[in-house]
Scaffold this motif. Sequence first.
Motif: not given
Length: 114
Positions: A29-41, A55-63
């Motif tokens: 449901s989160d746009p950044m996580r969906l973006r990650i999944v789309r790139e992996l797919a 476009p987020v901090t390293k700690s947010t990316t880790t989260h």
Amino acid sequence: MTPPAASGRDLPHPVREEIRLESVLHALSDPMRLRIVRELAAEGRELSCSDFALPVTKSTTTHHFRVLRESGVVRQVYRGTAKLNGLRADDLDALFPGLLDRVLEAADRQAGRV
């Protein structure tokens, strides 16, 4: 959930039977996580965390990666110093047939509109 190994380099992941629909939907449901999944797919292979230009901090990316891993959407493994991420499409398709494909198709249609 599989426990971390004694080396501390193995990350815990839910086994297939522990993956819950509500956790998967929350993760997607989160746009950044969906973006990650789309790139992996789209790549169809494992990618390191540094392959993603978010476009987020390293700690947010880790989260975001942690949420995806703990929900069962991705599998993370260390290879040398790189943490590689792979989409758990087989597990998701076995549990929720067609869900991942429909979500990715909908995300593509939405991206075409905005």
